[in-house]
Design a protein around this motif. Structure first.
Motif, mmCIF file in Angstrom:
data_model
loop_
_atom_site.group_PDB
_atom_site.id
_atom_site.type_symbol
_atom_site.label_atom_id
_atom_site.label_comp_id
_atom_site.label_asym_id
_atom_site.label_seq_id
_atom_site.Cartn_x
_atom_site.Cartn_y
_atom_site.Cartn_z
ATOM 1 N N LEU A 203 0.930 -1.071 0.214
ATOM 2 C CA LEU A 203 0.095 -0.011 -0.066
ATOM 3 C C LEU A 203 1.139 1.087 -0.066
ATOM 4 N N SER B 139 0.170 5.411 0.370
ATOM 5 C CA SER B 139 -1.036 6.466 0.422
ATOM 6 C C SER B 139 -0.073 7.707 0.510
ATOM 7 N N GLN C 206 -1.033 11.817 0.835
ATOM 8 C CA GLN C 206 -2.111 12.966 1.370
ATOM 9 C C GLN C 206 -1.255 14.366 1.370
ATOM 10 N N ASN D 163 -5.440 13.364 -2.277
ATOM 11 C CA ASN D 163 -5.049 12.059 -1.765
ATOM 12 C C ASN D 163 -4.889 11.149 -3.004
ATOM 13 N N ARG D 164 -3.995 10.244 -2.852
ATOM 14 C CA ARG D 164 -3.558 9.232 -3.809
ATOM 15 C C ARG D 164 -3.536 7.810 -3.047
ATOM 16 N N ILE D 165 -3.992 6.752 -3.486
ATOM 17 C CA ILE D 165 -3.780 5.348 -2.762
ATOM 18 C C ILE D 165 -3.602 4.290 -3.796
#
Length: 138
Positions: A9, A11, A13, A131-133
């Protein structure tokens, strides 16, 4: 079919002049059925304890993320529709609006999953963060 997978993962922000980038590696379970239907489940641990996460989609266009732990939330990612959600914490519940800019999904029956979501969070009409995930499961 359901398979044990390794998950990475990432992430990101961004809020005003600050950026917070997190990387997490864990394992979980990926269930894949016909088309773009999938369910990915995994747990992560940090200083606040264990958080259980489920990421699912029935069509590849709308992604649901449910997180349960010290804080709880259910987020619906849909490029066509802004979606409200509640973020429940031990000290209270916050209301947000989520505006999804991009959902990129590659799902293979091997199984493997690559999911990227870009979105903005709003509170009371004001943008809180961009945001980017990125989720990779193999």
């Amino acid at each position: 079919m359901s398979y044990e997978v390794k998950i990475h993962l990432k992430s990101v922000q961004k809020s005003k002049d600050m950026a917070d980038i997190n990387h997490t590696d864990t394992s979980g379970r990926l269930s894949v059925s016909s088309g773009s239907r999938f369910l990915l489940r995994f747990d992560t641990t940090d200083e606040n304890g264990v958080t259980s996460t489920s990421v699912k989609s029935t069509d590849g266009k709308r992604i649901t993320v449910i997180r349960k732990g010290i804080s709880n939330t259910k987020m619906e990612f849909d490029v066509d529709t802004p979606t409200p959600f509640l973020y429940a914490t031990p000290i209270g519940t916050l209301e947000f609006m989520l505006r999804t800019g991009e959902i990129s999904l590659i799902l293979d029956e091997a199984p493997s999953l690559s999911l990227v979501m870009r979105y903005k969070l709003y509170n009371n009409g004001d943008m809180v963060s961009e945001n980017r995930i990125e989720i990779t499961a193999v």
